[in-house]
Design a protein around this motif. Structure first.
Motif, PDB file in Angstrom:
ATOM      1  N   ILE A  18       0.839  -1.204   0.000  1.00  0.00           N
ATOM      2  CA  ILE A  18       0.000   0.000   0.000  1.00  0.00           C
ATOM      3  C   ILE A  18       0.875   1.256   0.000  1.00  0.00           C
ATOM      4  N   LEU A  19       1.909   1.256   0.818  1.00  0.00           N
ATOM      5  CA  LEU A  19       2.740   2.452   0.933  1.00  0.00           C
ATOM      6  C   LEU A  19       3.600   2.704  -0.302  1.00  0.00           C
ATOM      7  N   THR A  20       3.875   1.669  -1.091  1.00  0.00           N
ATOM      8  CA  THR A  20       4.754   1.871  -2.239  1.00  0.00           C
ATOM      9  C   THR A  20       4.033   1.884  -3.577  1.00  0.00           C
ATOM     10  N   PHE A  21       3.089   0.959  -3.788  1.00  0.00           N
ATOM     11  CA  PHE A  21       2.514   0.807  -5.119  1.00  0.00           C
ATOM     12  C   PHE A  21       1.041   1.191  -5.224  1.00  0.00           C
ATOM     13  N   THR A  22       0.232   0.733  -4.297  1.00  0.00           N
ATOM     14  CA  THR A  22      -1.220   0.888  -4.421  1.00  0.00           C
ATOM     15  C   THR A  22      -1.757   1.936  -3.462  1.00  0.00           C
ATOM     16  N   ASN A  23      -1.148   3.081  -3.433  1.00  0.00           N
ATOM     17  CA  ASN A  23      -1.505   4.133  -2.504  1.00  0.00           C
ATOM     18  C   ASN A  23      -2.694   4.927  -3.045  1.00  0.00           C
ATOM     19  N   ASN A  24      -3.893   4.559  -2.594  1.00  0.00           N
ATOM     20  CA  ASN A  24      -5.096   5.332  -2.912  1.00  0.00           C
ATOM     21  C   ASN A  24      -5.931   5.458  -1.638  1.00  0.00           C
ATOM     22  N   ALA A  25      -7.025   6.181  -1.716  1.00  0.00           N
ATOM     23  CA  ALA A  25      -7.819   6.492  -0.521  1.00  0.00           C
ATOM     24  C   ALA A  25      -8.376   5.236   0.150  1.00  0.00           C
ATOM     25  N   GLN A  26      -8.904   4.308  -0.624  1.00  0.00           N
ATOM     26  CA  GLN A  26      -9.488   3.092  -0.040  1.00  0.00           C
ATOM     27  C   GLN A  26      -8.420   2.236   0.634  1.00  0.00           C
ATOM     28  N   ASN A  27      -7.298   2.061  -0.025  1.00  0.00           N
ATOM     29  CA  ASN A  27      -6.233   1.249   0.560  1.00  0.00           C
ATOM     30  C   ASN A  27      -5.636   1.909   1.801  1.00  0.00           C
ATOM     31  N   MET A  28      -5.556   3.229   1.797  1.00  0.00           N
ATOM     32  CA  MET A  28      -5.066   3.931   2.989  1.00  0.00           C
ATOM     33  C   MET A  28      -6.043   3.791   4.158  1.00  0.00           C
ATOM     34  N   ALA A  29      -7.328   3.740   3.876  1.00  0.00           N
ATOM     35  CA  ALA A  29      -8.320   3.505   4.934  1.00  0.00           C
ATOM     36  C   ALA A  29      -8.161   2.097   5.506  1.00  0.00           C
ATOM     37  N   ASP A  30      -7.910   1.125   4.623  1.00  0.00           N
ATOM     38  CA  ASP A  30      -7.662  -0.244   5.087  1.00  0.00           C
ATOM     39  C   ASP A  30      -6.399  -0.302   5.938  1.00  0.00           C
ATOM     40  N   LEU A  31      -5.379   0.408   5.502  1.00  0.00           N
ATOM     41  CA  LEU A  31      -4.123   0.457   6.246  1.00  0.00           C
ATOM     42  C   LEU A  31      -4.325   1.118   7.607  1.00  0.00           C
ATOM     43  N   ARG A  32      -5.120   2.172   7.640  1.00  0.00           N
ATOM     44  CA  ARG A  32      -5.377   2.891   8.889  1.00  0.00           C
ATOM     45  C   ARG A  32      -5.983   1.966   9.941  1.00  0.00           C
ATOM     46  N   SER A  33      -6.934   1.124   9.537  1.00  0.00           N
ATOM     47  CA  SER A  33      -7.555   0.228  10.519  1.00  0.00           C
ATOM     48  C   SER A  33      -6.553  -0.810  11.028  1.00  0.00           C
ATOM     49  N   ALA A  34      -5.629  -1.245  10.178  1.00  0.00           N
ATOM     50  CA  ALA A  34      -4.600  -2.188  10.625  1.00  0.00           C
ATOM     51  C   ALA A  34      -3.658  -1.528  11.626  1.00  0.00           C
ATOM     52  N   VAL A  35      -3.258  -0.305  11.331  1.00  0.00           N
ATOM     53  CA  VAL A  35      -2.340   0.410  12.222  1.00  0.00           C
ATOM     54  C   VAL A  35      -3.017   0.728  13.549  1.00  0.00           C
ATOM     55  N   ILE A  36      -4.274   1.133  13.512  1.00  0.00           N
ATOM     56  CA  ILE A  36      -5.008   1.412  14.757  1.00  0.00           C
ATOM     57  C   ILE A  36      -5.122   0.155  15.603  1.00  0.00           C
ATOM     58  N   ALA A  37      -5.405  -0.993  14.971  1.00  0.00           N
ATOM     59  CA  ALA A  37      -5.480  -2.252  15.713  1.00  0.00           C
ATOM     60  C   ALA A  37      -4.149  -2.572  16.377  1.00  0.00           C
ATOM     61  N   MET A  38      -3.055  -2.386  15.651  1.00  0.00           N
ATOM     62  CA  MET A  38      -1.740  -2.671  16.217  1.00  0.00           C
ATOM     63  C   MET A  38      -1.405  -1.717  17.363  1.00  0.00           C
ATOM     64  N   ILE A  39      -1.749  -0.455  17.224  1.00  0.00           N
ATOM     65  CA  ILE A  39      -1.485   0.523  18.288  1.00  0.00           C
ATOM     66  C   ILE A  39      -2.293   0.180  19.539  1.00  0.00           C
ATOM     67  N   LEU A  40      -3.550  -0.182  19.367  1.00  0.00           N
ATOM     68  CA  LEU A  40      -4.377  -0.538  20.520  1.00  0.00           C
ATOM     69  C   LEU A  40      -3.859  -1.792  21.219  1.00  0.00           C
ATOM     70  N   ILE A  41      -3.426  -2.767  20.448  1.00  0.00           N
ATOM     71  CA  ILE A  41      -2.896  -3.998  21.048  1.00  0.00           C
ATOM     72  C   ILE A  41      -1.583  -3.713  21.772  1.00  0.00           C
ATOM     73  N   ALA A  42      -0.724  -2.881  21.174  1.00  0.00           N
ATOM     74  CA  ALA A  42       0.526  -2.505  21.840  1.00  0.00           C
ATOM     75  C   ALA A  42       0.240  -1.735  23.126  1.00  0.00           C
ATOM     76  N   ALA A  43      -0.755  -0.861  23.106  1.00  0.00           N
ATOM     77  CA  ALA A  43      -1.127  -0.123  24.309  1.00  0.00           C
ATOM     78  C   ALA A  43      -1.675  -1.062  25.381  1.00  0.00           C
ATOM     79  N   ALA A  44      -2.422  -2.078  24.962  1.00  0.00           N
ATOM     80  CA  ALA A  44      -2.922  -3.072  25.921  1.00  0.00           C
ATOM     81  C   ALA A  44      -1.770  -3.838  26.549  1.00  0.00           C
ATOM     82  N   ALA A  45      -0.771  -4.186  25.744  1.00  0.00           N
ATOM     83  CA  ALA A  45       0.400  -4.893  26.275  1.00  0.00           C
ATOM     84  C   ALA A  45       1.153  -4.006  27.260  1.00  0.00           C
TER      85      ALA A  45
END
Length: 141
Positions: free
Chosen positions: A99-126
């Motif tokens: 997503i960050l290199t080749f397929t950078n568009n609005a929909q893919n960035m929204a998908d990426l955002r939810s993945a990053v938010i999930a990882m941040i929340l899990i790291a905060a829980a840890a």
């Protein structure tokens, strides 16, 4: 009327369980996105986060004084969160790079955002689980 004081351990336990629950919710949201739905829902991530929530609730219900084995519960929760985070990051890393290199568009960035938010929340829980391991979970009356 008796006043009940809440210890820091109760607060950190509830925060850690809430963050793990929010991370699990965001993981389900991300697993249903167009970009990451082909990966499916990993039972290791789900099991680790659900296990961490259950372990935190059990440690909260045990309170003090409690049997010695309950001391392992507060250590198990952050370990489960870290394992879930690592498995999630491992499954998403190629998609994130794509997503960050080749397929950078609005929909893919929204998908990426939810993945990053999930990882941040899990790291905060840890992290909150680690803090929780060092504070006393005692119900004061």
């Amino acid at each position: 009327m008796k006043e009940t004081k809440i210890s820091a351990g109760i607060v950190t336990t509830i925060l850690a369980a809430g963050l793990a629950g929010a991370g699990l919710y965001m993981y389900f949201q991300n697993a249903n996105t167009a970009n990451f739905s082909n990966l499916g829902k990993d039972p290791v991530v789900i099991g680790c986060l659900a296990g961490a929530i259950v372990v935190l609730i059990l440690s909260l219900l045990a309170g003090r004084p409690s049997p010695f084995w309950t001391d392992l519960l507060v250590v198990a929760a952050p370990v489960l969160c870290v394992v879930g985070l690592l498995v999630l990051a491992n499954s998403r890393i190629n998609g994130i790079a794509s997503i960050l290199t080749f397929t950078n568009n609005a929909q893919n960035m929204a998908d990426l955002r939810s993945a990053v938010i999930a990882m941040i929340l899990i790291a905060a829980a840890a992290l909150m689980g680690l803090i929780n391991a060092f504070v006393d979970v005692r119900k004061y009356k």
